[in-house]
Each structure stands twice: as C-alpha cells, then as structure tokens.
Enzyme design. Sequence first.
Site: not given
Ligand SMILES: NC(=O)c1ccc[n+]([C@@H]2O[C@H](COP(=O)([O-])OP(=O)(O)OC[C@H]3O[C@@H](n4cnc5c(N)ncnc54)[C@H](O)[C@@H]3O)[C@@H](O)[C@H]2O)c1
Length: 253
Positions: A155, A159
């Site tokens: 992961y 990123k």
């Molecule tokens: N939550 C955390 O702690 C965190 C921290 C740093 C970065 N992020 C990043 O933030 C972004 C959003 O994540 P989040 O925390 O809101 O998670 P989340 O799980 O709430 O939302 C992720 C969304 O992406 C969609 N998704 C997954 N695979 C997909 C695909 N192949 N095509 C289209 N849509 C797809 C899912 O259906 C979901 O609605 C991600 O890139 C994640 O890596 C999250």
Amino acid sequence: MKLGGKVAVVTGAGSGIGAASAVRFAAEGARVICADINEAAAKKTAEAIEKAGGQALEVRADVTSAVDNQALVDQTLAAWNRLDIFYANAGVPQSPLPIESVDEATFDRIMAVNVKGVFLGIRAVVPVMKRQKSGVILVTGSTAGHRPRPGLQVYAGSKGMVASMAKGIALELAPHGIRVVTIAPVATETPMLPTFMGKTAVDAADREAFVKTVPMGRLNTPEDLANAALFLASDDAAMVTGTVFEVDGGRCI
Ligand SMILES: NC(=O)c1ccc[n+]([C@@H]2O[C@H](COP(=O)([O-])OP(=O)(O)OC[C@H]3O[C@@H](n4cnc5c(N)ncnc54)[C@H](O)[C@@H]3O)[C@@H](O)[C@H]2O)c1
C-alpha cells in the site's frame, strides 16, 4: 462559490473521502459526477447532493478499466460538455502483513486500483483539459507513501508511486494550465480504516495507537480531506502544483 461553473469528477465517490469531497465540491457550485465501482453507493452520494440543492450524476466505473475511464469522461462531456476537476481518489487498503506473507494477488490488486487506476483516469481526462487549456487533477495518496507503517509495504509503495507520477505529470501539464496535486491523508475515519489495523472494526486501543502518532491528537475526518480538496481544486491554489499536500495533523514532521 469557489467552484461555480465547474464540472468535477470524483472517483470513489460512494464512500468516505470521495463522498465528502463530492458533497463539498457541489456545495461550492460544481456539478459533480460521482463515480464508483459501487453504483448504489455513488447514487446515494449524488442523491444527497441533489437533496441539498446541488447538481450531480452517478456513474458506475471501475478505475482499473481503461474502457470505464473513457466512458466516464464521455458521460461527463455528454452531460455537461466540460471537465474542470478530476479527483482520482478511489483506492483499496492493505491489511498489515510481513512482506514474506504478502501474496501476488494482493500486490496486483493494490497496484491495479491505486496506481493503474490513477494513471488510466488521468490519461483519459487530459485531452479534455488540454483542449480547455485548464484543469485541476487531484490524487489521493497517503502519508504512507513517504512515512510508511510496518506491514503496509505494498500500500505504501502504491501511494509513493502515485505521488511521484503526479509530480512528473504536473511538470508535463503546467504549460497547458493544468495543475496536479497529491493529497496525503493520515489515518482517516472511513470504512477503510479497520483494514489498516488488520481488523474488521476499530476498537479503542487501535484508535489510541494511531492517534498517538498524530501530533494534533486525532485522526482525520473525511471532511478534513474534503476541505483540503476544495482549496486545492479552487483558484485559491492557482500556484500549487506537483506538491504532496499533507493533511496529517503533523504526523510527517
Ligand atoms: N481511510 C484512511 O485512513 C486513508 C488514509 C490515507 C489515504 N486513504 C486513501 O483515500 C482514498 C479514499 O479512501 P476512503 O478512506 O475514503 O475509503 P472508503 O473505503 O470509504 O472509499 C473508497 C471508495 O473507493 C471505491 N472503489 C474501490 N475500488 C474501486 C475501483 N476499482 N473503481 C472505482 N471505485 C473503487 C469503493 O467502492 C469506495 O466507495 C483511497 O485512495 C485511500 O487509499 C485513506
């Protein structure tokens, strides 16, 4: 209205950071395409926007598919004939595991969504933005990209890669009036969070362990990211490009 007249596409708009950003963009006047592999979830976000008086459409798109990315652009143009903001936010997490226990399927899936998905999305929107001679591309990276936690190596790598790819693309697109920024959140209260802890739900001890690493003393909310995305998408950030914008309460200091 910070985004009046603009058209925004947000991937992963069915949940968490993407949903909050889509809602925030719409509240500031953008017409928003809510894209997600989970169409029902995208629809829910679009309906929430419309209920609040904004304009939104949902599109089912799997970001790992070149065909879906092109269809997403085509549907955006068919609806509103422009595309000003592309937020490549969809991503998948990893459960912590020692490197020798990570299987190839896990590696391939994380790279497909978090890296190839971003590449394919940007590749599809750039011709439109070049024609318009303007645009903003945001990418959700992570503090893991430059400040990894143990066991989340794939992961973190995904990123780190999108952040450096975004820098290269920012250089390439600056002469066309297009900005590219990576947003790097620290742990954020979304449905994804427990997976980073190797759990199905976050308990008090898990949260405490993560919070301890954040100088501001709390985790992000999706709205923290939506506020940052709004600033970066708006003309207030007209000279911000290529950077990795940390929303991390000081975690990376
Ligand atoms: N939550 C955390 O702690 C965190 C921290 C740093 C970065 N992020 C990043 O933030 C972004 C959003 O994540 P989040 O925390 O809101 O998670 P989340 O799980 O709430 O939302 C992720 C969304 O992406 C969609 N998704 C997954 N695979 C997909 C695909 N192949 N095509 C289209 N849509 C797809 C899912 O259906 C979901 O609605 C991600 O890139 C994640 O890596 C999250």
